[in-house]
Every structure is written in C-alpha cells, then in structure tokens.
Design a protein around this motif. Structure first.
Motif: not given
Ligand SMILES: Nc1ncnc2c1ncn2[C@@H]1O[C@H](COP(=O)(O)OP(=O)(O)OP(=O)(O)O)[C@@H](O)[C@H]1O
Ligand SMILES: [Mg+2]
Lengths: 441, 253
Positions: A267-269, A298-300, A324-327, A356-357
C-alpha cells in the motif's frame, strides 16, 4: 494545525455529496457527525507539523474532488475477487466492493445463531441495539482528524453483533477496491459488539487491484463485553497509489480478552491507528503486528494501549521488514492511569531493513502514573545477520535462499501466532511467495 | 586436493594470516594446533569463504580450481564443509528445516537429482544413529539453548549428512564430554575414505588419539611454524608452546 481554505473546500464538497449518498451507518446519530464535523473544521487535516502525523503526511495528496462509492449495479470487474477469499468454507464471508456490500460474493444470507449482520439501510431493533450500545460506550478519546473525517462523512458501513450462542465460525470481512473508479473515497465504519462470554474470530481484509488513486478511510469500533474473547485480524494488501487509513478502537470490559493481528503487506500510504481501551479490571490484550513492505510504500503504525483499571495485562509485539525505498514507522503508546495498579504492559518492536534506502522510525511512548506496575519496552532496527547468512551459505544454501529462510523465520515468529489455520496459511503463503521461500517445514 | 600457497588475510587492517603454506591430499587427515589467537579459525573461515576477511595475498586451489574466487555456497557445492568453533544461533530455523535444501542444492550443482523426502528421511535417520543425535534437537531452533556439546554434535551430524570432500573441524572437540568425543571421532572415522580429507583444529592431543592425523601443523602468529607427524602433538602436549615461540622468535622472519 488549523484548517486551510482547501480543507474547507474539501469538506464542503464532501458535505454536498454525502447528503446525496444516503449511505450512512451513523444516520441516527447526528450528534456524532456534527461533533466530528466541527472538530474537523477547526483542525483541518494534519500536515507534517502535526506530532502524530510527522511521518505520514498525505493531506496534500487527498485534496481532490472525491467520488463516493457508487450504488450496487454498477458494472465492476470482479473476476479476480473469488480467488482472493480465504479458503475456509466454514467461515462467514462478507464482501464489500468499492465500499458497497456484495451479496453475490458474500456467503451470508440467513442470520446464523448468535450472529447478526446489518447494513446502513437496515432498520429495526437489531441494529438499533448495536448502535445504541456503541453510542453509550464510545468515548471521544482519540482526537484524530481522519477519524473525524470518517465520522463526519460516513458513506458506508456495517454493524455486527456476536452473542454467546454463536458457534464461533471465523468471520471474514473483505474490502475490495477494483479498477475503473477514479478518486474514490470510502469512509467506512464497522461496529462490532461481542457480547458477554462470546468468542469471535474476526478478520478484515483490504485488497485493491486499483492502480488509480483511492482513499480508504476505515474505522472499526469493537466492543468486547465481560468475559468475551476476540481475535481481530487486519490484513492490508492495497494498491500503490492508495491511501489507507485504518482506525481501530477496542473497548474492553472486565475479564475480556482481545488479540489483534495486523499484517500490512502493501500500500502506498498505510496508516493504522489502533487504540485499546482497557476500561475495566482483569482484561488481557495482545497486539501482534507484521509489516513487510517494498517499493515506495509507507506503513505507519500508531498504537495506544490505555490501562485505565487495575489488574490488566497487555503485550505488544510488532515486527517489520522494509525493502527497497520503503518506510516503516512504529509508534507505541502505553498509558497507565493513576489507579491502574498491578498493570503488566510490555512492548517490543523489531525491524529489518533490506536496503540502504529503506527507513524505519520507531518510538515507544510510555506514560505511567501508577506506581505498582510492570512495564517494559524495546526496539531494534538492523539488517539480516551476516553470521547467520554465512553459516547457512557455508552449508550450501544460495544467498537468496539463505536470506529467504532467515526472513521467513523472522516473519513467521508473528504469523505462527495466528490461531486460525486457514488464515495463517493465507497470510503465510503470501509472505512465502514474496520471499521465494521453498523450504519444507 | 587442497593447496594453500603463501595465503595472507586481514581484518580491519590487521593482518592475521601472514603467509600460510599447506597441502592436503585426498585420504589425509591434517591437524592444526597452535596458541589462542594464532589464526586457526581465521584460516578455517577464509577457506570457507567468510567475506569479512580480506585476502591480501596468496592462492588457494581446491581440486585445481581457484577457491578464493568462489562464494561460500559455491565452496559448499564443491564439497567443502566447515564445522564452526562457535556455531551461530538461528531462532525460528531448525536443522531439519534447511538441511534438505542445502543437500539438494549441493546435489543439483553437481548434476545430481534432488533427493526426495522419503530418501532424505532415511538418509538422516542413518546419520542420526551414527552421531547419536536426537530428533528433538534437530527440530528445535538451531543452536538456540543448545549446550556446548549439543552444538558440536549437531555440526558433525550436518557434516555426516552432507558428506563433504574436505571437512574442516574447528575445535569440534572442545565442550564435548569423553563419551561424546568418542562418538564424534567415531563418526568422522566412519566417513573417512580415500577420496576425502579432514583438517582438524584442536588444542588437545586427546582427540588425535581417536582421529589419527597424518600430519600435525603448528600455527603461530599467522604462519605455520612447524609441521610433523602425530608425535609432534604429543610433544606439544608435554611441553606447551613456549619452545615453539622461542624457536620462531629467534629465527629472523
Ligand atoms: N572480526 C575480527 N575483528 C578483529 N580481530 C579479529 C576478528 N576475528 C579474529 N580476529 C583476531 O584475529 C586473531 C586470530 O583469531 P582466530 O580466531 O583465528 O584465532 P584462533 O587461532 O582460532 O584462536 P583460538 O584458539 O582461541 O580459537 C585474534 O587476535 C583475533 O582477535
Ligand atoms: Mg579458533
């Protein structure tokens, strides 16, 4: 934060639409809607200065001319849906597509013993009882702008009552979003009442195949009466241009036990606000979570465990794999109120970053006002262990299969805690196929 | 089978191996002894392909092929096995969990068909008997909460299952009680043939009573400073390392 002109525009647009939509689980509660709408007008939607939304700023993204769910009968591509249901023919399957209940895919027609299910258009004593109970139980604890948005403009929903005489079939509630509807906004509210000494296995599964933007703002209100036992599973596997906000409030009465399992797969956000209210004595609550995300996703996770009465136990265990570039963000609040003596509250968050990202923000927040309590918390973020990798590779496993094995072990530490076998397999096979895991167990 | 020529290796700018020369032929047993910190485990790790170590000189050939070019798994596929001095704990992964895949990856990379579950089960049952290891240990999380001896026995069990051409046993005897030592040694001997070879790293002559070496080498400060036959091990047991150190320190490098 205060609302801006664009916020007001959005709100007015939505207000104009909601009056036409007629789809509304909270129709009978104008005061809830008004209260939320007024709050929303004051606060606006949270930008990155908002303490709770520092890492989750979608307010700009969602300033659109949204469409509300279209009434049933609209042609939607549904060929893929059946294959995404949990393979459990003993279960009750309730399917929503684009926010609309689908009779075709749901297998629930006649009320089962101890089980009642209502849609917003239903009326009568059954739904009234649930909504009245909810209105009495509801506390305005979490001032959350998205929850206000949801309550101010509810456009879809359901209500469920589970009684002691229910034979505890698993209940699966699906929220599918499929392609073809642009800028869809679903403000869905589910209200679940689990009666005294009842047992419920509940799952909410969000899947979208829609690569167009949509915004799913879902709120689940779960009331567990004395001695009730609830396992609540949340599975999120949504599109890469979607915003999904899931608010879950669980109101626990004495001797009840609520276990939550949160699986965020794509999921994107994605934003999960999980609030556990231990409102009476001798409650127990386990909060398990696994997020495994990649791409730019991005998961919050924001969780709150509120110990309000003595002798309650809570244990929270969240794990994350970020590729990947996940957060990934984990924010875990534990409140122990002044008279909540003999509280046991534990929290742990472990993360693996694969690149690394990839980034992780993890923050425990304990606020303890009672003195006779046991609390602990811990958080780690690291990479796949090199020693373990070398060991397995030196035995002949390729780098990929060694990594798959280690990630599998990391993830299944959570997955194995799911008691429902069908669901455990459903989640497990998704994780395994993503990992390319091919080991025998 | 294995030819090590002037091998130098370092970690974080610390040179640990300072020019190792050694040759192991099929059918042989070599023992490596030497004081703590002399580089024995480093040598074993470099042979198995641990990437933390920088090889800054020399060559290693295994069956004529440049070993240093290969990844750890490629070395395993060629038939190299390292029994670790300190086997790592892996929560959530059991021995039975990965051993079948490990074995089948080795087989597939040697042009053999993967072994099916039935044959694999039979195969490991045999090996379990050989090293007297319990099923329950193999289905537990790898090395988690294992006693020192159980870890070592599990290493030998895996060696027995994978049947490597060259086994490097890094202090597999330490932590084993006397009975376990005999069982492990017996296992190694049973697997020994004209086609494979063993390097045993040990501090104690005792093990060499059971696994009789053809050659004994003394590693000191990153070099093999003395080689001999099994009598050398007896001599070390009796006299310690001081005389070796003196001999080494008085000869100009
Ligand atoms: N990761 C590392 N970082 C820094 N120094 C290291 C590292 N690994 C090994 N060394 C150093 O290299 C030297 C040789 O270590 P090694 O483990 O090879 O010794 P050993 O001969 O096996 O000793 P022992 O008999 O105690 O097992 C030691 O001085 C050790 O401290
Ligand atoms: Mg060593």
């Amino acid at each position: 934060m205060t609302s801006t002109d664009t916020d007001i525009n959005l709100i007015e647009n939505l207000a104009a639409k909601v009056s036409r939509s007629g789809f509304n689980i909270l129709n009978d509660f104008p005061q809830i809607r008004d209260e939320s709408l007024n709050a929303l007008k004051v606060t606006g939607l949270p930008g990155n200065k908002h303490e709770e939304y520092k890492y989750f700023n979608v307010s700009r993204k969602i300033k659109r001319d949204y469409n509300f769910p279209l009434p049933a009968g609209e042609a939607v591509e549904t060929g893929w849906i059946r294959s995404r249901l949990v393979d459990d023919n003993k279960g009750i399957h309730i399917v929503f597509i684009n926010g609309i209940y689908s009779k075709e895919f749901s297998n629930f027609d006649t009320p089962a013993e101890g089980f009642e299910f209502f849609l917003p258009e239903d009326s009568g004593q059954g739904i009234k009882y649930i909504l009245d109970t909810y209105a009495a139980e509801r506390q305005n604890i979490n001032k959350d702008p998205y929850l206000d948005l949801n309550r101010a403009f509810p456009n879809a929903g359901y209500a469920i009552r589970i009684g002691k005489d229910f034979d505890s079939k698993p209940v699966y509630i699906y929220h599918f979003v499929n392609s073809g509807v642009q800028d869809l906004l679903i403000n869905h509210t589910g209200i679940v009442l689990v009666e005294k000494d009842a047992k419920a296995d509940l799952s909410e599964i969000f899947i979208s195949e829609n690569e167009d933007h949509h915004f799913h703002n879902h709120n689940t209100e779960l009331i567990t009466r004395n001695g009730a036992l609830v396992n609540y599973h949340l599975i999120q596997e949504t599109g890469h241009d979607s915003v999904n906000i899931q608010n879950t409030n669980i109101y626990q009465s004495a001797n009840s036990r609520a276990n939550t399992y949160t699986f965020s797969l794509s999921g994107k956000d994605l934003r999960n606000n999980l609030n556990i209210l231990l409102n009476e004595e001798d409650c127990e609550s386990h909060l398990y979570g696994l997020y495994f995300i990649s791409n730019n996703d991005h998961i919050d996770n924001h969780t709150t465990v509120d110990h309000r009465k003595p002798h309650c136990y809570s244990n929270e265990y969240y794990k994350g794999i970020i590729d990947d570039k996940g957060m990934g963000t984990f924010n875990g609040k534990i409140y122990v109120r002044p008279n909540a003596q003999k509280t046991n509250a534990f929290q742990s968050n472990k993360n693996l970053v694969l690149t690394d990202t990839a980034t992780v923000n993890t923050k425990p927040q304990l606020e303890i006002w009672a003195d006779d309590v046991k609390c602990s918390h811990g958080a780690t973020t690291g990479q796949i262990d090199e020693e373990q990798m070398f060991y397995l590779r030196s035995r002949g496993l390729s780098e990929e299969s060694a990594a798959a094995l280690l990630l599998h072990a990391f993830a299944f530490d959570i997955i194995d805690r799911v008691e429902l076998e069908h669901l455990r397999k459903y989640i497990g096979s998704k994780i395994n196929s993503r990992l390319g895991y091919q080991f025998s167990d | 089978m294995l030819k090590i020529q002037d091998l130098k290796a370092s970690i974080e700018d610390n040179q640990i191996l300072k020019g190792i020369n050694m040759e192991v032929k099929a059918g042989e047993v070599h023992a490596i002894m030497g004081p703590n910190g002399s580089g024995k485990s480093t040598l074993a790790s470099v042979l198995a392909g641990r990437e933390e170590f920088e090889v800054d000189g020399g060559q290693v050939y295994f069956e004529g092929e440049d070993l240093l070019e290969l990844s750890p798994e490629e070395r395993a596929w060629k038939g190299i096995f390292l029994a670790f001095q300190y086997p790592v704990e892996i929560p959530g992964v059991s021995t039975t969990n990965f051993l079948k895949s490990a074995m089948n990856q080795i087989r597939e990379n040697n042009g053999m068909k993967p072994m099916d579950s039935v044959h694999f089960l039979k195969h490991i049952k045999e090996k379990m008997k050989l090293v007297e290891i319990d099923q329950s240990l193999l289905s537990r999380s790898l090395n988690e909460g294992f006693s020192g001896g159980e870890k070592k026995r599990n290493e030998i069990f895996q060696m027995a299952v994978l049947e490597p051409k060259l086994a490097i046993l890094d202090e597999t005897d330490s932590g084993l009680d006397i009975d376990a030592l005999k069982i492990v040694a017996n296992g190694v001997n049973k697997l020994k043939s004209e086609d494979n070879a063993v390097i045993v790293v040990t501090h104690y002559q005792r093990l060499l009573n059971y696994i009789v070496p053809d050659y004994v080498h003394v590693l000191y400060e990153g070099r093999i400073v003395k080689s001999g036959t099994k009598e050398l091990a007896h001599e070390l047991e009796a006299k310690g390392y001081d005389w070796i150190k003196e001999e080494f320190n008085s000869t100009p490098a």
